[in-house]
Design a protein around this motif. Structure first.
Motif, mmCIF file in Angstrom:
data_model
loop_
_atom_site.group_PDB
_atom_site.id
_atom_site.type_symbol
_atom_site.label_atom_id
_atom_site.label_comp_id
_atom_site.label_asym_id
_atom_site.label_seq_id
_atom_site.Cartn_x
_atom_site.Cartn_y
_atom_site.Cartn_z
ATOM 1 N N GLY A 20 3.159 4.709 -4.789
ATOM 2 C CA GLY A 20 3.801 4.127 -3.630
ATOM 3 C C GLY A 20 4.932 5.007 -3.140
ATOM 4 O O GLY A 20 5.189 6.083 -3.673
ATOM 5 N N ALA A 21 5.606 4.533 -2.109
ATOM 6 C CA ALA A 21 6.692 5.302 -1.511
ATOM 7 C C ALA A 21 7.855 5.436 -2.485
ATOM 8 O O ALA A 21 8.150 4.513 -3.243
ATOM 9 N N PRO A 22 8.537 6.598 -2.511
ATOM 10 C CA PRO A 22 9.718 6.744 -3.368
ATOM 11 C C PRO A 22 10.818 5.809 -2.896
ATOM 12 O O PRO A 22 10.865 5.430 -1.712
ATOM 13 N N GLY A 162 -0.091 1.328 2.968
ATOM 14 C CA GLY A 162 0.816 2.459 2.853
ATOM 15 C C GLY A 162 0.370 3.531 1.887
ATOM 16 O O GLY A 162 1.070 4.530 1.695
ATOM 17 N N GLN A 163 -0.807 3.375 1.289
ATOM 18 C CA GLN A 163 -1.294 4.342 0.303
ATOM 19 C C GLN A 163 -2.255 5.321 0.980
ATOM 20 O O GLN A 163 -3.472 5.194 0.913
ATOM 21 N N LEU A 184 2.127 9.158 2.608
ATOM 22 C CA LEU A 184 2.618 9.293 3.987
ATOM 23 C C LEU A 184 3.432 10.557 4.187
ATOM 24 O O LEU A 184 4.480 10.561 4.839
ATOM 25 N N VAL A 185 2.911 11.665 3.623
ATOM 26 C CA VAL A 185 3.575 12.951 3.817
ATOM 27 C C VAL A 185 2.649 14.000 4.427
ATOM 28 O O VAL A 185 3.122 15.074 4.815
ATOM 29 N N GLY A 219 5.531 18.037 -6.718
ATOM 30 C CA GLY A 219 5.100 17.208 -5.598
ATOM 31 C C GLY A 219 6.173 16.298 -5.042
ATOM 32 O O GLY A 219 5.931 15.556 -4.088
ATOM 33 N N THR A 220 7.375 16.315 -5.597
ATOM 34 C CA THR A 220 8.457 15.475 -5.086
ATOM 35 C C THR A 220 8.936 15.994 -3.739
ATOM 36 O O THR A 220 8.803 17.185 -3.420
ATOM 37 N N ILE A 221 9.512 15.095 -2.948
ATOM 38 C CA ILE A 221 10.007 15.468 -1.627
ATOM 39 C C ILE A 221 11.384 16.112 -1.780
ATOM 40 O O ILE A 221 12.328 15.485 -2.259
#
Length: 256
Positions: A20-22, A162-163, A184-185, A219-221
């Motif tokens: 899911g979203a961070p 959202g996935q 969502l990136v 893979g982190t933003i």
């Protein structure tokens, strides 16, 4: 089996995680390795003129230029796209453009088969089977022996809870998933590998539009940059990054 297929094959990968979203993304504009150069409206239908005006090659190859040794059919799927992604030539097969299921990697010079994946189990997160939410292969890059591939669908994020729109790192030598980005990136048609980062883009009608900088090891933003409308293409030419958005053309320059 179609003529020329030879030993081409695709390993069916297990279902991936669908994170899911961070809890809190980084602030817009933080730690970006590039700076804005220009931003101007486009006509939404003048994409070919944009390629020409900026001297940009089209990211997809003309399929008719590929040798006969490259299969045009694989199982019940047709060859839909071919593009250069880092150290490999990638071929995408599917029943149609909404079903881009198989990704094959070939040597860009000899066209010899290297490896292939069947992403059937990657199409939907658990308990979600929407008619228009099948996530297809969007883009792929192999660099330093690691495959980075984006998957996404082209409708509202809420339709898949959202996935949607992930980048995944895979080791082709072991078929191991090394990491999967937040959702969502990455629903732009392309992304870039820039040093120790991956530059992606996401946007959709009534949803936030951003460029995202992902850490290539995790893979982190790392950072994000707001856009006026949804990014469709992200291309590198020299030290400039050209971003074609729905109705805006953006140009950035890599920081020295």
């Amino acid at each position: 089996m179609a003529a020329g297929v030879g030993d081409w094959s695709a390993k069916l990968l297990p279902a991936p995680p669908f994170p899911g979203a961070p809890p809190k993304p980084p602030a817009p504009g933080s730690r970006l390795p590039f700076e804005p150069v220009s931003s101007k409206p486009n006509k939404t239908t003048d994409e070919e003129a944009w390629f020409s005006a900026n001297g940009l090659p089209h990211p997809d190859r003309d399929l008719s230029t590929l040798p006969e040794s490259v299969p045009r059919q694989f199982r019940d799927a047709s060859l839909l796209r071919a593009f250069d992604g880092g150290d490999r030539l990638f071929l995408v097969f599917g029943k149609d453009f909404g079903d881009q299921r198989y990704l094959m990697a070939a040597d860009p010079r000899s066209f010899a088969f290297q490896y292939g994946y069947d992403f059937r189990r990657w199409e939907h997160p658990p308990d979600e089977t929407g008619e228009y939410t099948g996530q297809r292969v969007l883009w792929a890059v192999e660099t330093e022996g690691i495959l980075y591939v984006s998957h996404g669908h082209s409708t509202y994020a809420r339709e898949s809870k959202g996935q949607n729109a992930y980048v995944t790192a895979i080791d082709p030598k072991t078929d191991e998933i090394l990491w999967r980005s937040p959702p969502l990136v990455a629903n732009a048609s392309t992304f870039l590998a820039l040093g120790d980062s991956i530059l992606t883009g996401y946007g959709f009608t009534a949803e936030p539009d951003f460029l995202y900088l992902l850490d290539r090891k995790t893979g982190t933003i790392r950072a994000r940059h707001p856009l006026k409308t949804a990014p469709e293409l992200i291309l590198l030419q020299g030290d400039q990054i050209f971003v074609r958005c729905y109705d805006t053309d953006e140009v950035f320059r890599l920081r020295r």
